[in-house]
Every structure is written in structure tokens, then in C-alpha cells.
Design a protein around this motif. Structure first.
Motif, PDB file in Angstrom:
ATOM      1  N   ASP A 109     -39.909  15.025 -11.528  1.00 33.94           N
ATOM      2  CA  ASP A 109     -40.209  15.979 -10.450  1.00 33.94           C
ATOM      3  C   ASP A 109     -41.656  15.845  -9.988  1.00 33.94           C
ATOM      4  OD1 ASP A 109     -37.676  16.719 -10.993  1.00 33.94           O
ATOM      5  OD2 ASP A 109     -38.151  18.701 -11.823  1.00 33.94           O
ATOM      6  N   GLU A 110     -42.557  15.712 -10.954  1.00 35.96           N
ATOM      7  CA  GLU A 110     -43.982  15.599 -10.660  1.00 35.96           C
ATOM      8  C   GLU A 110     -44.270  14.229  -9.987  1.00 35.96           C
ATOM      9  OE1 GLU A 110     -46.244  17.859 -10.999  1.00 35.96           O
ATOM     10  OE2 GLU A 110     -47.985  16.570 -10.550  1.00 35.96           O
ATOM     11  N   ALA A 111     -43.624  13.174 -10.505  1.00 36.45           N
ATOM     12  CA  ALA A 111     -43.911  11.814 -10.016  1.00 36.45           C
ATOM     13  C   ALA A 111     -43.543  11.627  -8.552  1.00 36.45           C
ATOM     14  CB  ALA A 111     -43.169  10.787 -10.879  1.00 36.45           C
ATOM     15  N   VAL A 112     -42.496  12.312  -8.079  1.00 38.61           N
ATOM     16  CA  VAL A 112     -42.014  12.035  -6.712  1.00 38.61           C
ATOM     17  C   VAL A 112     -42.597  12.989  -5.673  1.00 38.61           C
ATOM     18  CG1 VAL A 112     -39.850  11.031  -7.563  1.00 38.61           C
ATOM     19  CG2 VAL A 112     -39.881  13.448  -6.897  1.00 38.61           C
ATOM     20  N   LYS A 113     -43.455  13.916  -6.098  1.00 34.29           N
ATOM     21  CA  LYS A 113     -43.823  14.974  -5.157  1.00 34.29           C
ATOM     22  C   LYS A 113     -44.649  14.494  -3.947  1.00 34.29           C
ATOM     23  CE  LYS A 113     -47.768  17.436  -7.244  1.00 34.29           C
ATOM     24  NZ  LYS A 113     -48.435  16.300  -7.851  1.00 34.29           N
ATOM     25  N   ASP A 114     -45.302  13.314  -4.071  1.00 39.52           N
ATOM     26  CA  ASP A 114     -46.002  12.785  -2.891  1.00 39.52           C
ATOM     27  C   ASP A 114     -45.520  11.359  -2.560  1.00 39.52           C
ATOM     28  OD1 ASP A 114     -47.010  11.644  -5.126  1.00 39.52           O
ATOM     29  OD2 ASP A 114     -49.138  11.895  -4.595  1.00 39.52           O
ATOM     30  N   ALA A 115     -44.259  11.048  -2.911  1.00 42.93           N
ATOM     31  CA  ALA A 115     -43.746   9.680  -2.704  1.00 42.93           C
ATOM     32  C   ALA A 115     -43.274   9.471  -1.264  1.00 42.93           C
ATOM     33  CB  ALA A 115     -42.589   9.418  -3.668  1.00 42.93           C
ATOM     34  N   ASP A 116     -43.417   8.219  -0.794  1.00 42.10           N
ATOM     35  CA  ASP A 116     -42.857   7.841   0.517  1.00 42.10           C
ATOM     36  C   ASP A 116     -41.520   7.145   0.336  1.00 42.10           C
ATOM     37  OD1 ASP A 116     -45.215   8.603   2.004  1.00 42.10           O
ATOM     38  OD2 ASP A 116     -46.194   6.895   1.016  1.00 42.10           O
ATOM     39  N   LEU A 117     -41.375   6.438  -0.806  1.00 44.48           N
ATOM     40  CA  LEU A 117     -40.134   5.713  -1.083  1.00 44.48           C
ATOM     41  C   LEU A 117     -39.844   5.817  -2.576  1.00 44.48           C
ATOM     42  CD1 LEU A 117     -37.863   3.556  -0.417  1.00 44.48           C
ATOM     43  CD2 LEU A 117     -39.568   1.829  -1.023  1.00 44.48           C
ATOM     44  N   VAL A 118     -38.631   6.240  -2.909  1.00 43.85           N
ATOM     45  CA  VAL A 118     -38.197   6.232  -4.310  1.00 43.85           C
ATOM     46  C   VAL A 118     -37.061   5.234  -4.422  1.00 43.85           C
ATOM     47  CG1 VAL A 118     -37.188   7.577  -6.189  1.00 43.85           C
ATOM     48  CG2 VAL A 118     -38.773   8.687  -4.611  1.00 43.85           C
ATOM     49  N   VAL A 119     -37.142   4.338  -5.410  1.00 43.13           N
ATOM     50  CA  VAL A 119     -36.028   3.422  -5.674  1.00 43.13           C
ATOM     51  C   VAL A 119     -35.447   3.771  -7.031  1.00 43.13           C
ATOM     52  CG1 VAL A 119     -35.263   1.029  -5.888  1.00 43.13           C
ATOM     53  CG2 VAL A 119     -37.137   1.579  -4.340  1.00 43.13           C
ATOM     54  N   GLU A 120     -34.229   4.245  -7.017  1.00 41.73           N
ATOM     55  CA  GLU A 120     -33.555   4.603  -8.276  1.00 41.73           C
ATOM     56  C   GLU A 120     -32.889   3.351  -8.839  1.00 41.73           C
ATOM     57  OE1 GLU A 120     -30.013   4.475 -10.004  1.00 41.73           O
ATOM     58  OE2 GLU A 120     -29.790   4.898  -7.865  1.00 41.73           O
ATOM     59  N   ALA A 121     -33.173   3.068 -10.120  1.00 40.36           N
ATOM     60  CA  ALA A 121     -32.597   1.873 -10.764  1.00 40.36           C
ATOM     61  C   ALA A 121     -32.155   2.224 -12.179  1.00 40.36           C
ATOM     62  CB  ALA A 121     -33.627   0.736 -10.772  1.00 40.36           C
ATOM     63  N   VAL A 122     -31.349   3.284 -12.294  1.00 31.03           N
ATOM     64  CA  VAL A 122     -30.833   3.667 -13.614  1.00 31.03           C
ATOM     65  C   VAL A 122     -29.452   3.031 -13.800  1.00 31.03           C
ATOM     66  CG1 VAL A 122     -32.146   5.834 -13.557  1.00 31.03           C
ATOM     67  CG2 VAL A 122     -29.733   5.854 -12.867  1.00 31.03           C
ATOM     68  N   ASN A 123     -28.809   3.329 -14.932  1.00 35.35           N
ATOM     69  CA  ASN A 123     -27.493   2.725 -15.220  1.00 35.35           C
ATOM     70  C   ASN A 123     -26.473   3.010 -14.126  1.00 35.35           C
ATOM     71  OD1 ASN A 123     -28.522   1.834 -17.566  1.00 35.35           O
ATOM     72  ND2 ASN A 123     -27.552   3.407 -18.861  1.00 35.35           N
TER      73      ASN A 123
END
Ligand code: CAA
Length: 284
Positions: free
Chosen positions: A78-92
Motif C-alpha cells: 500500500d505504501e509502495a504504490v502511493k506515488d506510482a505511475d506504473l505498477v507491474v504485477e508479477a506474482v504467481n
């Protein structure tokens, strides 16, 4: 839209590869995982791959250190994405897990942030639908080993906006990749074409047409594939191959995608390929 701050979720093979490429291309990137151990393992692999590039004189020691300096790690998504422009999810490759993450991202990432999934076959449209921003959800499908393979399959869900597609195409080029836009159907293009070939090679083993080595040699020597389909299946993970074939089989309801019983049996036995040391080949 300009992408400056990026976040990668998952420190496994794909997640650490994507993080490596983003940082090496000058982006500041936060790699997120649930445990410190997973993050340390992921950073260890990035370090090792960069060190190999230094020893081959492809990059300097200085540029390796600059790349590492652009990476931060975090366990608090939650903290890591609060100022993100692009999130790439790469989980299972697990829809319930991805769905949970996309709901969480939707609540915590800025409204304009693009939410991308590196999924190899899960529907982008379905992931978009669990958020309140389906227009900003897209597939950004990288290939293993990420620092080496040129392709990013850019997958548009039913509601993905043109501007989001264009931004991800541009971003992929900045990462030194060749983006290929496709629409969201089971397996997209890559796995709709690749997995039936791998499955057919497994049927050839199952029916005794040839040994894994001989089948792979046919495809390597006759068709110039860098790895034969069975070696590649081990490399990808037999569980991942089975999951993708099931997505194709259920998505199209066409028997041509039925997974070979030998593949099912090997996954049941825990022989998952390189990650367990046993698959069509023994690697450990
Ligand atoms: N990170 C960084 N660099 C790497 C690397 C890694 N993890 N793995 C290999 N490399 C580099 C090596 O350093 C080497 O670099 P140089 O050319 O500068 O020397 C180069 O890649 C070739 O490696 P090797 O000499 O060790 O071995 P190789 O020539 O046999 O190539 C390979 C290895 C690149 C993996 C090649 O066999 C190949 O292309 N295989 C097919 C891979 C493939 O099809 N991947 C897609 C899988 S599908 C997928 O990912 C998505 C999905 O949805 C299932």
C-alpha cells in the motif's frame, strides 16, 4: 502521460527480471514482495546477472552500481504504490491472488496510475473488472529471461484506454524491448501458439514417438529453436504450462487444448521442471 515512478510486485523470476530491466533503463523502481527473504533472493539474482554483464564488459561496474541504486525493496504494498505511475504485477499465476492484489492496488495507487499485469494467460478484462479503473488496466507480458528476450506482449482488455496502451508501448520501447500489441483472448498470442506445441511434444513422449532429447533435437536442428519444446517446458515450469493449457481449454472449450495426461501426472508428482530439478530433464 509520463511514467517516472514504477513498482514491480513479486521478486520471483519474472519480477526480478522486470525490476532489473527497469532500473537498467533509468527508472526508479520499487520491488515489492510479502517477505524480506524473497526480496533478498530477488536482489541476489539481479546482482548476479548485472555482475555477469560487467564481467562480459557489456556494462561498467559504475553503471551496475547506478542500476542497483535505482532499486528499492518493500514489503508494504500500500505504501509502495502511493506515488506510482506504473505498477507491474508479477506474482504467481493464480486468479484469486491477482484479483486481491488488483483490488488493493485500486484502493492505494493514484487514480492516474497504470495497473499492468505480467500474466501469461489470465484475462486482463477480468482483472480490470475488479477495479474501478478498467481503462487503466493492461497486460505487460515479458518473457524469461527478461533481460535477454526482446518481446513485450502488450495486452488490451476490453476497456483498456488508447492512451494507456500508447503509454505502455512507449514505456516498453524505453526498456529496450519490442512491444507487440494484442487483444485479450485466452493465452493472448504467445501462449496460444506456444503451449499447443509444447503439449504436442509431451504427447510425443507419452506415446513413445521419441525421447525428450530426440524430440528437442528435431525442433532445435530442424526448426532452429534455441531450446527444444521439452527443455523449454522445464524452463517455464510444468505447473505453469499446465495452468496455461487449462486456461486455453476452459476459455475456448476446444479439445485441441486438452493437457496431455503425462503433463498432469508429472505436475501431480511434483516434477515441475527446473524449479524442482526434475522434469523432462534432471537439472539438480
Ligand atoms: N539474465 C541476464 N542475461 C542472461 C540470463 C539472465 N537470466 N540468462 C542468459 N543470459 C544471457 C547470457 O549472459 C548470454 O549473454 P551473451 O550473449 O552476452 O553471452 C546470453 O543470454 C545467452 O545465454 P547463454 O550463452 O548462457 O545460453 P544460450 O545461448 O543457450 O541462451 C537462452 C539461453 C537465452 C535462455 C536461450 O536458450 C533462449 O532464448 N531460450 C528460449 C527462451 C524462451 O523461449 N523464453 C520464453 C519462455 S515463455 C515465457 O517466458 C512466458 C510465458 O508466458 C510462459
Amino acid at each position: 502521460m509520463e511514467i517516472i515512478k514504477t513498482v514491480v510486485i513479486g521478486a520471483g523470476t519474472m519480477g526480478n527480471g522486470i525490476t532489473h530491466v527497469m532500473a537498467q533503463s533509468g527508472f526508479s523502481v520499487t520491488m515489492v514482495d510479502v517477505s524480506r527473504e524473497a526480496l533478498d533472493r530477488g536482489m541476489g539474482i539481479i546482482n548476479k546477472n548485472l555482475a555477469r554483464m560487467v564481467s562480459k564488459e557489456k556494462i561498467t561496474e559504475n553503471s551496475k552500481n547506478e542500476t542497483l541504486g535505482r532499486i528499492t525493496t518493500a514489503t508494504d504494498l500500500d505504501e509502495a504504490v502511493k506515488d506510482a505511475d506504473l505498477v507491474v504485477e508479477a506474482v504467481n499465476e493464480n486468479f484469486e491472488l491477482k484479483e486481491k492484489i488488483f483490488r488493493q492496488l485500486d484502493l492505494n495507487a493514484p487514480a492516474g496510475c497504470i495497473l499492468a499485469s505480467n500474466t501469461s494467460s489470465i484475462s486482463i478484462t477480468k482483472l480490470g473488472a475488479v477495479t474501478g479503473r478498467a481503462g487503466r488496466v493492461i497486460g505487460m507480458h515479458f518473457f524469461n529471461p527478461v533481460p535477454v528476450m526482446k518481446l513485450v506482449e502488450v495486452v488490451r482488455g476490453l476497456d483498456t484506454l488508447d492512451e494507456v496502451n500508447d503509454a505502455v508501448v512507449e514505456m516498453s520501447k524505453k526498456l529496450g524491448k519490442e512491444p507487440v500489441p494484442v487483444n485479450d483472448y485466452p493465452g493472448f498470442v504467445s501462449n496460444r501458439v506456444l503451449m499447443p506445441m509444447i503439449n504436442e511434444a509431451i504427447f510425443c513422449v507419452h506415446e513413445g514417438v521419441g525421447t525428450p532429447e530426440n524430440i528437442d533435437n528435431v525442433m532445435k536442428l530442424g526448426m532452429a529453436h534455441p531450446m527444444g519444446p521439452l527443455r523449454l517446458a522445464d524452463f517455464i515450469g510444468l505447473d505453469v504450462c499446465l495452468d496455461i493449457l487449462n486456461v486455453l481449454y476452459e476459455g475456448f472449450r476446444d479439445p485441441k487444448y486438452r493437457p496431455c495426461p503425462l503433463l498432469v501426472k508429472m505436475v501431480d508428482a511434483g516434477k515441475l521442471g527446473d524449479k524442482t530439478g526434475q522434469g523432462f530433464y534432471t537439472t539438480a
